[in-house]
Enzyme design. Structure first.
Site, PDB file in Angstrom:
ATOM      1  N   THR A  94       0.860  -1.184   0.000  1.00 25.08           N
ATOM      2  CA  THR A  94       0.000   0.000   0.000  1.00 25.08           C
ATOM      3  C   THR A  94       0.895   1.232   0.000  1.00 25.08           C
ATOM      4  O   THR A  94       1.578   1.515   0.985  1.00 25.08           O
ATOM      5  CB  THR A  94      -0.920   0.004   1.230  1.00 25.08           C
ATOM      6  N   LEU A 168      -7.795   2.778  -5.848  1.00 25.77           N
ATOM      7  CA  LEU A 168      -8.962   2.103  -5.294  1.00 25.77           C
ATOM      8  C   LEU A 168      -8.673   1.583  -3.890  1.00 25.77           C
ATOM      9  O   LEU A 168      -9.554   1.598  -3.018  1.00 25.77           O
ATOM     10  CB  LEU A 168      -9.392   0.963  -6.214  1.00 25.77           C
ATOM     11  N   LYS A 169      -7.437   1.158  -3.644  1.00 20.89           N
ATOM     12  CA  LYS A 169      -7.077   0.668  -2.307  1.00 20.89           C
ATOM     13  C   LYS A 169      -7.265   1.758  -1.262  1.00 20.89           C
ATOM     14  O   LYS A 169      -7.717   1.488  -0.135  1.00 20.89           O
ATOM     15  CB  LYS A 169      -5.623   0.177  -2.312  1.00 20.89           C
ATOM     16  N   LEU A 170      -6.953   2.992  -1.600  1.00 20.52           N
ATOM     17  CA  LEU A 170      -7.145   4.082  -0.644  1.00 20.52           C
ATOM     18  C   LEU A 170      -8.618   4.273  -0.311  1.00 20.52           C
ATOM     19  O   LEU A 170      -8.980   4.502   0.847  1.00 20.52           O
ATOM     20  CB  LEU A 170      -6.552   5.378  -1.187  1.00 20.52           C
ATOM     21  N   ASN A 173      -9.613   1.420   1.951  1.00 18.50           N
ATOM     22  CA  ASN A 173      -9.058   1.575   3.294  1.00 18.50           C
ATOM     23  C   ASN A 173      -9.718   2.713   4.059  1.00 18.50           C
ATOM     24  O   ASN A 173      -9.809   2.671   5.288  1.00 18.50           O
ATOM     25  CB  ASN A 173      -7.551   1.785   3.232  1.00 18.50           C
TER      26      ASN A 173
END
Length: 283
Positions: A94, A168-170, A173
């Protein structure tokens, strides 16, 4: 038994997430080499993988190089000094928007084929091969990395050009941390209003407002069970990446600044190595 036709995989970083991912890559029958700065953290893999003395030794001749390191700086510090040859670089850490942009730019300059593929999940899903992979990169690379993605995840989403996965991970999360802090605050409020905080978990249990994560993290908070599935320091780092990404697009987030401040307060209080559920200790 492996065969010469099976890809050679090098995994750099055998911490909380990387260790479980490596175990599943090996269990899938892929030829695996691993490297970690602290070699003792790779020792549990000695029977299923080759433990390399250096990162370059791990990646030499590999078909796929997986990085699962702390942040963009550590990723680039390690990979920047390596000759990856013709390997596909599967970057699963990340690293945020600015970090992923630096990684994409480095890969382009170095002529390295990159798949940006951060994962959703913590230690247990990593151990179970049940991560959700948010993959991004050239379509031509999908088949090459499929054996690793199938080994580490229950589902892979392909979401665009390299860097889209990190974006998209942010967003994902941000939701995880919102739920985490929301549960901690509701438990604390129940407690301070003179009630058993477990009544909150019972009240929402099984209804539209419930989720497995609510009960798992809420129970851990009340039981004082803080063996790290995902360290609180990592959660604070991710909150900082989310805040920076929002600032970069002039988006005002109402919740994340407070979440970041509270997570950082818990880190400063000495809970950084505990599970992120330990944020409850500072409520």
């Amino acid at each position: 038994m492996t065969s010469a036709s099976e890809p050679v995989v090098a995994l750099l970083g055998t911490g909380t997430m990387g260790l479980g991912m490596a175990g599943n890559i090996a269990a899938a029958g892929l030829r695996l080499r691993v490297w970690n700065r602290s070699v003792e953290r790779a020792e549990p893999l000695r029977d299923v993988a080759t433990i390399a003395r250096t990162a370059q030794e791990a990646v030499a001749g590999a078909d796929i190089v997986v990085t699962m390191l702390y942040d963009a700086d550590s990723v680039l510090e390690v990979v920047g000094g390596l000759d990856l040859g013709d390997a596909v670089w599967l970057q699963t850490s990340t690293v945020g928007v600015e970090g992923s942009d630096r990684i994409v730019a480095f890969a382009e300059r170095a002529g390295v084929a990159l798949v940006d593929a951060p994962v959703l999940g913590t230690r247990k899903p990593a151990e179970d091969g049940a991560l959700v992979v948010l993959a991004s990169g050239e379509e031509a690379l999908r088949q090459r990395v499929a054996p690793v993605l199938d080994a580490i995840g229950s589902r892979t989403m392909w979401v665009g050009a390299a860097g889209a996965g990190s974006r998209l991970k942010l967003a994902a999360n941000a939701w995880v941390l919102t739920v985490l802090e929301g549960v901690a605050e509701s438990l604390a409020l129940t407690r301070e209003l003179g009630l058993d905080p477990r009544l909150f978990l019972e009240a929402v249990g099984g209804g539209a407002l419930d989720a497995p994560y609510v009960q798992v993290k809420g129970g851990a908070m009340l039981d004082g069970s803080f063996d790290p599935s995902f360290a609180l320091s990592g959660a604070a780092k991710d909150a900082s990446l989310i805040a920076a990404a929002a600032a970069g697009v002039d988006l005002e987030l109402a919740l994340m600044p407070g979440i970041l401040a509270h997570l950082q307060r818990a880190v400063d209080a000495g809970h950084g190595d505990a599970d992120m559920a330990a944020t409850y200790l500072e409520h």
